[in-house]
Design a protein around this motif. Structure first.
Motif, PDB file in Angstrom:
ATOM      1  N   GLY A 270       3.550   5.174   4.219  1.00 48.54           N
ATOM      2  CA  GLY A 270       2.107   5.380   4.088  1.00 48.54           C
ATOM      3  C   GLY A 270       1.528   6.103   5.292  1.00 48.54           C
ATOM      4  N   ALA A 271       2.036   5.802   6.497  1.00 50.93           N
ATOM      5  CA  ALA A 271       1.534   6.472   7.705  1.00 50.93           C
ATOM      6  C   ALA A 271       1.869   7.960   7.694  1.00 50.93           C
ATOM      7  CB  ALA A 271       2.110   5.799   8.947  1.00 50.93           C
ATOM      8  N   VAL A 272       3.086   8.298   7.282  1.00 52.44           N
ATOM      9  CA  VAL A 272       3.456   9.716   7.192  1.00 52.44           C
ATOM     10  C   VAL A 272       2.612  10.414   6.138  1.00 52.44           C
ATOM     11  CG1 VAL A 272       5.331  11.320   6.670  1.00 52.44           C
ATOM     12  CG2 VAL A 272       5.789   9.245   7.989  1.00 52.44           C
ATOM     13  N   PHE A 273       2.408   9.759   5.031  1.00 52.90           N
ATOM     14  CA  PHE A 273       1.560  10.293   3.961  1.00 52.90           C
ATOM     15  C   PHE A 273       0.144  10.561   4.466  1.00 52.90           C
ATOM     16  CE2 PHE A 273      -1.387   9.314   0.405  1.00 52.90           C
ATOM     17  CZ  PHE A 273      -1.041  10.337  -0.455  1.00 52.90           C
ATOM     18  N   GLY A 274      -0.417   9.639   5.239  1.00 56.89           N
ATOM     19  CA  GLY A 274      -1.767   9.830   5.758  1.00 56.89           C
ATOM     20  C   GLY A 274      -1.843  10.910   6.810  1.00 56.89           C
ATOM     21  N   ALA A 275      -0.823  10.996   7.677  1.00 57.04           N
ATOM     22  CA  ALA A 275      -0.837  12.004   8.737  1.00 57.04           C
ATOM     23  C   ALA A 275      -0.864  13.414   8.162  1.00 57.04           C
ATOM     24  CB  ALA A 275       0.367  11.828   9.650  1.00 57.04           C
ATOM     25  N   LEU A 276      -0.235  13.622   7.018  1.00 56.21           N
ATOM     26  CA  LEU A 276      -0.206  14.947   6.405  1.00 56.21           C
ATOM     27  C   LEU A 276      -1.486  15.271   5.650  1.00 56.21           C
ATOM     28  CD1 LEU A 276       3.472  15.048   5.106  1.00 56.21           C
ATOM     29  CD2 LEU A 276       2.521  16.049   7.184  1.00 56.21           C
ATOM     30  N   HIS A 277      -2.442  14.353   5.643  1.00 58.33           N
ATOM     31  CA  HIS A 277      -3.727  14.606   4.989  1.00 58.33           C
ATOM     32  C   HIS A 277      -4.812  15.024   5.986  1.00 58.33           C
ATOM     33  CE1 HIS A 277      -1.992  12.923   1.361  1.00 58.33           C
ATOM     34  NE2 HIS A 277      -3.089  13.233   0.709  1.00 58.33           N
ATOM     35  N   VAL A 278      -4.427  15.388   7.196  1.00 55.78           N
ATOM     36  CA  VAL A 278      -5.384  15.950   8.149  1.00 55.78           C
ATOM     37  C   VAL A 278      -5.406  17.456   7.962  1.00 55.78           C
ATOM     38  CG1 VAL A 278      -5.946  16.265  10.578  1.00 55.78           C
ATOM     39  CG2 VAL A 278      -5.018  14.086   9.799  1.00 55.78           C
ATOM     40  N   GLY A 279      -6.600  18.010   7.865  1.00 55.76           N
ATOM     41  CA  GLY A 279      -6.740  19.444   7.636  1.00 55.76           C
ATOM     42  C   GLY A 279      -7.505  19.689   6.355  1.00 55.76           C
ATOM     43  N   GLY A 280      -7.941  20.928   6.176  1.00 52.46           N
ATOM     44  CA  GLY A 280      -8.738  21.253   5.002  1.00 52.46           C
ATOM     45  C   GLY A 280     -10.072  20.538   4.993  1.00 52.46           C
ATOM     46  N   GLY A 281     -10.656  20.351   6.191  1.00 52.96           N
ATOM     47  CA  GLY A 281     -11.931  19.648   6.299  1.00 52.96           C
ATOM     48  C   GLY A 281     -11.794  18.152   6.442  1.00 52.96           C
ATOM     49  N   ARG A 282     -10.573  17.627   6.384  1.00 54.73           N
ATOM     50  CA  ARG A 282     -10.360  16.185   6.469  1.00 54.73           C
ATOM     51  C   ARG A 282      -9.935  15.803   7.880  1.00 54.73           C
ATOM     52  NH1 ARG A 282      -6.485  16.349   1.276  1.00 54.73           N
ATOM     53  NH2 ARG A 282      -5.622  17.948   2.645  1.00 54.73           N
ATOM     54  N   ASN A 283     -10.499  14.703   8.385  1.00 57.36           N
ATOM     55  CA  ASN A 283     -10.284  14.305   9.772  1.00 57.36           C
ATOM     56  C   ASN A 283      -9.401  13.059   9.841  1.00 57.36           C
ATOM     57  OD1 ASN A 283     -12.017  12.303   8.844  1.00 57.36           O
ATOM     58  ND2 ASN A 283     -13.818  13.221   9.777  1.00 57.36           N
ATOM     59  N   VAL A 284      -9.336  12.448  11.021  1.00 55.94           N
ATOM     60  CA  VAL A 284      -8.468  11.286  11.200  1.00 55.94           C
ATOM     61  C   VAL A 284      -8.969  10.069  10.431  1.00 55.94           C
ATOM     62  CG1 VAL A 284      -7.600  12.027  13.441  1.00 55.94           C
ATOM     63  CG2 VAL A 284      -9.688  10.697  13.330  1.00 55.94           C
ATOM     64  N   TYR A 285     -10.270  10.021  10.156  1.00 53.69           N
ATOM     65  CA  TYR A 285     -10.787   8.925   9.336  1.00 53.69           C
ATOM     66  C   TYR A 285     -10.232   9.027   7.915  1.00 53.69           C
ATOM     67  CZ  TYR A 285     -14.064   8.236  13.169  1.00 53.69           C
ATOM     68  OH  TYR A 285     -14.616   8.015  14.411  1.00 53.69           O
ATOM     69  N   PHE A 286     -10.183  10.246   7.412  1.00 56.88           N
ATOM     70  CA  PHE A 286      -9.594  10.458   6.093  1.00 56.88           C
ATOM     71  C   PHE A 286      -8.099  10.158   6.129  1.00 56.88           C
ATOM     72  CE2 PHE A 286      -8.062  12.510   2.344  1.00 56.88           C
ATOM     73  CZ  PHE A 286      -9.119  12.515   1.456  1.00 56.88           C
ATOM     74  N   ALA A 288      -6.576   7.996   8.063  1.00 57.18           N
ATOM     75  CA  ALA A 288      -6.404   6.541   8.103  1.00 57.18           C
ATOM     76  C   ALA A 288      -6.564   5.938   6.708  1.00 57.18           C
ATOM     77  CB  ALA A 288      -7.410   5.924   9.077  1.00 57.18           C
ATOM     78  N   TRP A 289      -7.555   6.454   5.977  1.00 58.16           N
ATOM     79  CA  TRP A 289      -7.744   5.975   4.601  1.00 58.16           C
ATOM     80  C   TRP A 289      -6.531   6.312   3.739  1.00 58.16           C
ATOM     81  CZ3 TRP A 289      -9.844   3.014   1.131  1.00 58.16           C
ATOM     82  CH2 TRP A 289      -9.805   3.382  -0.211  1.00 58.16           C
ATOM     83  N   ALA A 290      -6.029   7.539   3.857  1.00 64.36           N
ATOM     84  CA  ALA A 290      -4.862   7.941   3.079  1.00 64.36           C
ATOM     85  C   ALA A 290      -3.636   7.095   3.427  1.00 64.36           C
ATOM     86  CB  ALA A 290      -4.564   9.426   3.302  1.00 64.36           C
ATOM     87  N   SER A 291      -3.505   6.675   4.691  1.00 64.05           N
ATOM     88  CA  SER A 291      -2.390   5.810   5.080  1.00 64.05           C
ATOM     89  C   SER A 291      -2.470   4.456   4.376  1.00 64.05           C
ATOM     90  CB  SER A 291      -2.381   5.615   6.593  1.00 64.05           C
ATOM     91  OG  SER A 291      -2.197   6.838   7.270  1.00 64.05           O
ATOM     92  N   LEU A 292      -3.673   3.891   4.313  1.00 64.76           N
ATOM     93  CA  LEU A 292      -3.837   2.616   3.610  1.00 64.76           C
ATOM     94  C   LEU A 292      -3.520   2.756   2.128  1.00 64.76           C
ATOM     95  CD1 LEU A 292      -7.143   1.305   5.269  1.00 64.76           C
ATOM     96  CD2 LEU A 292      -4.804   0.500   5.681  1.00 64.76           C
ATOM     97  N   VAL A 293      -4.039   3.827   1.527  1.00 65.95           N
ATOM     98  CA  VAL A 293      -3.795   4.048   0.105  1.00 65.95           C
ATOM     99  C   VAL A 293      -2.307   4.284  -0.157  1.00 65.95           C
ATOM    100  CG1 VAL A 293      -4.256   5.635  -1.798  1.00 65.95           C
ATOM    101  CG2 VAL A 293      -6.111   4.921  -0.317  1.00 65.95           C
ATOM    102  N   GLY A 294      -1.656   5.080   0.709  1.00 65.05           N
ATOM    103  CA  GLY A 294      -0.229   5.313   0.542  1.00 65.05           C
ATOM    104  C   GLY A 294       0.590   4.044   0.662  1.00 65.05           C
TER     105      GLY A 294
END
Length: 338
Positions: A270-286, A288-294
């Motif tokens: 989940g942490a790796v999944f969330g880390a790759l969701h930074v960019g395209g207007g998305r920040n570390v808050y996004f 962190a959310w993606a890590s929880l969801v993953g």
């Protein structure tokens, strides 16, 4: 008959080569070679460019500071004007100080690298969005399927640490007997429950975190506004979900399971999944959310032994959030949108 030819002694081979060799011109004592002068001039030009760039940065910083000072001064003036004749009181000074402090906080927040930038993202066309969706889906699926099939057909030749991922965590458990309609119904229920939890949690996070809300809105404005109809929304909701779950829950999760156990494996993937969701207007808050969801998707896959559960939950959550955001965007109410 009157001429006499004198014999010239033949030169040795070494003398001949030395005569043919190139002899560099002599340079007078104290003179600088031409090449070195050019190099020095090049260095001087480089120093000048660096100096000019440094001066330009200082001017830009000074202009930014001046702008902030003018904004604070205007805020003080407005506060003094609105306070009336008694603006010199302690209450008037306090409100002015609070306004200046809020302005300074806003300025620092706009310069914070952990928040979404204020500058809007470039406008994307429908073709841009769909091409990106198809390309990302293709490559993620290629990598995920190749690794899984390689682990399957490489058993007996690969190290013992690499198990058969297709058996440890099947992509679609319904295709691996024994299976039954009741098992399929149970897995579908788990996926729907996970999607409901993700959608409700996203709504709460958007209302609690302005940074997460801003990052979500920025990304959705660029991607979702370019789509045309429900078919496009379904496509960008389902295809990335299937591809991402194939790689992160179909490959990374079973790789980590024998190494660190299922709790750490679920959190790690989940942490790796969330880390790759930074960019395209998305920040570390996004992120962190993606890590929880993953992590939630990974737990559902491990619990059911079926990656398809994570795929279905991910796709349903994507479609729900996209549909709600588009509906709120039509009403002009995305301040707390999904």
């Amino acid at each position: 008959p009157g001429l006499r030819v004198a014999r010239v002694p033949a030169m040795s081979m070494s003398v001949s080569f030395r005569a043919m060799a190139f002899t560099p011109p002599r340079v007078a004592f104290g003179a600088r070679p031409r090449a070195r002068s050019k190099h020095a001039a090049h260095l001087r030009r480089g120093d000048t460019q660096i100096l000019n760039a440094s001066r330009k940065r200082r001017k830009q910083k000074q202009a930014s500071d001046d702008f902030v000072d003018r904004s604070l001064a205007e805020t003080d003036t407005e506060s003094a004007t609105s306070s009336g004749a008694g603006s010199g009181s302690k209450q008037g000074r306090t409100s002015s100080s609070e306004a200046a402090a809020n302005k300074a906080v806003d300025t620092k927040a706009s310069q914070n690298p952990y928040t979404a930038p204020v500058v809007p993202l470039p406008t994307a066309t429908r073709d841009d969005v769909m091409d990106s969706c198809y390309g990302t889906t293709f490559w993620l699926l290629v990598v995920g399927v190749l690794v899984r099939e390689g682990a399957h057909f490489g058993q007996g030749r690969l190290p013992a640490l690499i198990s058969d991922y297709t058996i440890d965590l099947p992509l679609i458990a319904a295709l691996h007997p024994p299976s039954s309609p009741l098992l399929i119904l149970e897995h579908t229920g788990v996926a729907i429950a996970a999607a409901v939890v993700v959608t409700a949690g996203r709504k709460a996070a958007l209302s609690l975190s302005p940074e997460f809300r801003e990052a979500t809105n920025r990304s959705n404005r660029q991607v979702l506004r370019a789509l045309d109809g429900v078919g496009d929304v379904v496509t960008v909701s389902v295809l990335p979900a299937v591809a991402e779950e194939t790689l992160f829950r179909g490959v990374l999760l079973p790789v980590l399971l024998p190494l660190v156990g299922w709790p750490a494996a679920v959190i790690g993937s989940g942490a790796v999944f969330g880390a790759l969701h930074v960019g395209g207007g998305r920040n570390v808050y996004f992120a962190a959310w993606a890590s929880l969801v993953g992590s939630l998707y990974g737990a559902a896959a491990v619990y059911t032994g079926d990656v398809a559960v994570a795929m279905l939950a991910h796709a349903l959550a994507n479609y729900a959030s996209a549909s709600v955001w588009l509906e709120e965007d039509k009403r002009g109410d995305t301040s707390a949108g999904v």
